[in-house]
Design an enzyme around this catalytic site. Structure first.
Site, PDB file in Angstrom:
ATOM      1  N   ASP A  92      -7.956  -5.278   0.233  1.00 32.36           N
ATOM      2  CA  ASP A  92      -8.481  -6.123  -0.835  1.00 32.36           C
ATOM      3  C   ASP A  92      -8.155  -7.600  -0.680  1.00 32.36           C
ATOM      4  OD1 ASP A  92      -9.692  -4.110  -2.297  1.00 32.36           O
ATOM      5  OD2 ASP A  92      -7.804  -3.520  -3.229  1.00 32.36           O
ATOM      6  N   HIS A  94       0.850  -1.179   0.000  1.00 29.45           N
ATOM      7  CA  HIS A  94       0.000   0.000   0.000  1.00 29.45           C
ATOM      8  C   HIS A  94       0.888   1.233   0.000  1.00 29.45           C
ATOM      9  CE1 HIS A  94      -3.159   2.819   1.144  1.00 29.45           C
ATOM     10  NE2 HIS A  94      -4.002   1.894   0.754  1.00 29.45           N
TER      11      HIS A  94
HETATM   12  N1  ACO Z   1       4.096  -7.687  -4.829  1.00 30.14           N
HETATM   13  C1  ACO Z   1       5.448  -7.705  -5.029  1.00 30.14           C
HETATM   14  N2  ACO Z   1       6.238  -6.613  -4.884  1.00 30.14           N
HETATM   15  C2  ACO Z   1       5.644  -5.462  -4.542  1.00 30.14           C
HETATM   16  C3  ACO Z   1       4.246  -5.380  -4.323  1.00 30.14           C
HETATM   17  C4  ACO Z   1       3.476  -6.550  -4.474  1.00 30.14           C
HETATM   18  N3  ACO Z   1       2.154  -6.531  -4.280  1.00 30.14           N
HETATM   19  N4  ACO Z   1       3.920  -4.110  -4.008  1.00 30.14           N
HETATM   20  C5  ACO Z   1       5.065  -3.418  -4.019  1.00 30.14           C
HETATM   21  N5  ACO Z   1       6.107  -4.236  -4.346  1.00 30.14           N
HETATM   22  C6  ACO Z   1       7.527  -3.864  -4.397  1.00 30.14           C
HETATM   23  C7  ACO Z   1       7.851  -3.058  -5.649  1.00 30.14           C
HETATM   24  O1  ACO Z   1       8.259  -3.901  -6.705  1.00 30.14           O
HETATM   25  C8  ACO Z   1       8.968  -2.171  -5.138  1.00 30.14           C
HETATM   26  O2  ACO Z   1      10.128  -2.962  -5.046  1.00 30.14           O
HETATM   27  P1  ACO Z   1      11.592  -2.300  -5.316  1.00 30.14           P
HETATM   28  O3  ACO Z   1      11.751  -1.258  -4.232  1.00 30.14           O
HETATM   29  O4  ACO Z   1      12.534  -3.431  -5.208  1.00 30.14           O
HETATM   30  O5  ACO Z   1      11.527  -1.701  -6.688  1.00 30.14           O
HETATM   31  C9  ACO Z   1       8.542  -1.832  -3.708  1.00 30.14           C
HETATM   32  O6  ACO Z   1       7.753  -2.968  -3.290  1.00 30.14           O
HETATM   33  C10 ACO Z   1       7.732  -0.549  -3.570  1.00 30.14           C
HETATM   34  O7  ACO Z   1       6.616  -0.638  -4.451  1.00 30.14           O
HETATM   35  P2  ACO Z   1       6.002   0.583  -5.252  1.00 30.14           P
HETATM   36  O8  ACO Z   1       5.308   0.078  -6.473  1.00 30.14           O
HETATM   37  O9  ACO Z   1       7.051   1.639  -5.435  1.00 30.14           O
HETATM   38  O10 ACO Z   1       4.953   1.126  -4.202  1.00 30.14           O
HETATM   39  P3  ACO Z   1       3.755   2.085  -4.522  1.00 30.14           P
HETATM   40  O11 ACO Z   1       3.462   2.803  -3.255  1.00 30.14           O
HETATM   41  O12 ACO Z   1       4.011   2.911  -5.741  1.00 30.14           O
HETATM   42  O13 ACO Z   1       2.548   1.100  -4.904  1.00 30.14           O
HETATM   43  C11 ACO Z   1       0.727  -0.397  -4.713  1.00 30.14           C
HETATM   44  C12 ACO Z   1       1.571   0.685  -4.020  1.00 30.14           C
HETATM   45  C13 ACO Z   1       0.253   0.085  -6.086  1.00 30.14           C
HETATM   46  C14 ACO Z   1      -0.519  -0.658  -3.859  1.00 30.14           C
HETATM   47  C15 ACO Z   1       1.572  -1.682  -4.847  1.00 30.14           C
HETATM   48  O14 ACO Z   1       1.961  -2.147  -3.574  1.00 30.14           O
HETATM   49  C16 ACO Z   1       0.849  -2.781  -5.611  1.00 30.14           C
HETATM   50  O15 ACO Z   1       0.892  -2.791  -6.851  1.00 30.14           O
HETATM   51  N6  ACO Z   1       0.143  -3.732  -4.893  1.00 30.14           N
HETATM   52  C17 ACO Z   1      -0.601  -4.755  -5.534  1.00 30.14           C
HETATM   53  C18 ACO Z   1      -1.934  -4.188  -6.002  1.00 30.14           C
HETATM   54  C19 ACO Z   1      -2.884  -3.943  -4.859  1.00 30.14           C
HETATM   55  O16 ACO Z   1      -3.081  -4.770  -3.990  1.00 30.14           O
HETATM   56  N7  ACO Z   1      -3.517  -2.757  -4.904  1.00 30.14           N
HETATM   57  C20 ACO Z   1      -4.520  -2.360  -3.919  1.00 30.14           C
HETATM   58  C21 ACO Z   1      -4.012  -1.238  -3.068  1.00 30.14           C
HETATM   59  S1  ACO Z   1      -5.176  -0.856  -1.832  1.00 30.14           S
HETATM   60  C22 ACO Z   1      -6.362   0.004  -2.627  1.00 30.14           C
HETATM   61  O17 ACO Z   1      -6.176   0.698  -3.569  1.00 30.14           O
HETATM   62  C23 ACO Z   1      -7.646  -0.107  -2.096  1.00 30.14           C
END
Ligand code: ACO
Length: 429
Positions: A368, A311
């Protein structure tokens, strides 16, 4: 709601000049540097892709502390609202700022009842959509369609009966959502029954068929109330920011909500609840091998992410996920449902929470992760999950739109950019 200016100042040194910037503090002590005059005084802008550090507004609706896993609506902890409130009362709280007294509650509830039907002409719109249409596309289009029937909201500055618009939206979106479901499965629409509660009426429109009686299960009704309360607001998330962005142009509330629904649809946002279940189903089809999937989610060469994990704001367990996990066990127990996907979800969570990749990046289950399993147990199919999220988030979107309308500092939202394209060149003649 005003964030107070403190005596603290931030000093920025640029090209030998010093720019002094005010520091403001919110009611829970978070601090921000006010850069609203930066470009005027220095010629510089700030660059913040994804708005990770950018506060777009002062707001008094929702407080989140992502490090400590705290979520409050109008000061009330989400745990207390989840245990004691219902969705109608929580909607009132978010939109009006205070819990309703008994008379206010009754008036609000009556108004929601009164506006549950949609114009008959709108019912015919559904005939134009293919049966394969995603219910989020239908919902967004239908909510925009409402603006063609209630034109007094065309100019938000002239709409002196915003309470009526709000009740129409809250009540009719529920009907539109249920009709989208009926359309997708080829069953006749079931009209609202205003003797039922808000959630009871929704379940009735979703699951009743003309040929058979349908009784609302109070446990299912309770679970639905809980899910909607947990989704009701989450400060400046992608869809809420979209509603505010569209609203800043003086776009009417129906159109802004339609824009919010569209933003919510994406799999990085609300669409994740559908993606979680799809992912769990894939793991189930592959002998339930959770570790293979976790390995793939960690592999930077693969595009797989563990859906329902991570998140932007929470760097701790999402407090909503905690509540949903418990409620999920209770609901499945009550319904006698043995869902193999729940077992896989539990295993996946356990593996991920003990894996250094997820620990180092503070990746915990989000709202979620378990909600889809509850929706599935209720009988709501995968492609309706995000519609359920939209139904829950509606009062939050409305509260933010209304707050923005009342904010004397409100201006059109218009970010800047750093241009990186071709420099001036002549057209070849
Ligand atoms: N699975 C694997 N790796 C992940 C995940 C995941 N679900 N989420 C983040 N990471 C990793 C990224 O690859 C990144 O790694 P790095 O630092 O080695 O490059 C690091 O964790 C940070 O991730 P970001 O994408 O920079 O974080 P951001 O804050 O931009 O994204 C998000 C947040 C979009 C929610 C992300 O965690 C994600 O895509 N999660 C899966 C989708 C999801 O569950 N979305 C619902 C969110 S809650 C809502 O909207 C109600």
């Amino acid at each position: 709601m005003d964030g107070q200016t403190t005596s603290e100042k931030a000093i920025l040194k640029l090209d030998g000049q010093e720019v002094e910037l005010p520091v403001i503090t919110g009611s829970e002590g978070e601090k921000g540097i006010d850069i609203s005059t930066l470009r005027k005084t220095s010629g510089y802008i700030t660059l913040d892709p994804g708005y990770v550090n950018t506060g777009m507004t002062r707001s008094s609706i929702c407080f989140i502390n992502g490090e400590e896993g705290i979520l409050r609506y109008r000061g009330y902890p989400i745990e207390q609202l989840a245990a004691n409130s219902n969705f109608v009362e929580t909607s009132y709280l978010l939109i009006h700022g205070e819990l309703p007294n008994p008379e206010e509650y009754e008036r609000f509830r009556q108004s929601l009842r009164h506006h549950s039907m949609i114009h008959e002409d709108m019912r015919h719109f559904y005939e134009g959509f293919p049966s394969s249409a995603h219910p989020m596309a239908i919902l967004s289009a239908m909510v925009l369609g409402l603006s063609t029937f209630y034109t007094e909201n065309d100019d938000p500055e002239q709409d002196d009966n915003i309470d009526l618009t709000v009740c129409r939206l809250l009540s009719k979106v529920r009907t539109l959502a249920a009709f989208s479901f009926k359309k997708s499965i080829g069953q006749p629409f079931v009209y609202p029954d205003n003797s039922l509660s808000y959630c009871g009426n929704f379940l009735h429109m979703m699951f009743r068929v003309p040929a058979e009686p349908y009784h609302v299960d109070p446990e299912v009704e309770r679970a639905l109330n809980l899910l909607l309360i947990l989704h009701a607001d989450h400060e400046q998330n992608c869809s809420t920011a979209t509603v505010r962005m569209a609203g800043s142009a003086m776009t009417n509330l129906y159109a802004c909500i339609a824009a919010g629904i569209t933003a919510l649809w994406g799999s990085r946002h609300g669409g994740a609840n559908q993606a979680v279940l799809e992912q769990l189903a894939i793991i189930h089809e592959n002998d339930g091998d959770v570790s293979r999937f976790v390995k793939l989610a960690k592999d930077k060469n693969s595009s797989v992410r563990l859906m329902g994990f991570g998140h932007r704001v929470y760097k701790n367990y999402d407090p909503r996920a905690k509540i949903i996990k418990e409620a999920c066990d209770r609901l499945l127990d009550h319904l006698g449902v043995q869902d193999p996907l729940l077992e896989i979800a539990r295993k996946l969570e356990e593996v991920a929470l003990n894996d250094s990749y997820f620990i180092d990046r503070n990746l915990y289950p989000n709202v979620d992760f378990y909600s889809g399993i509850m929706y599935r147990a209720i009988g709501i199919p995968n492609d309706m999950f995000t519609v359920m999220f939209a139904l829950g988030r509606l009062p939050g979107w409305i509260a933010h739109w209304t707050e923005m309308r009342q904010d004397p500092d409100d201006r059109i939202h218009r970010p800047r950019q750093i241009y990186t394209g071709a420099r001036l060149r002549d057209y070849p003649v």
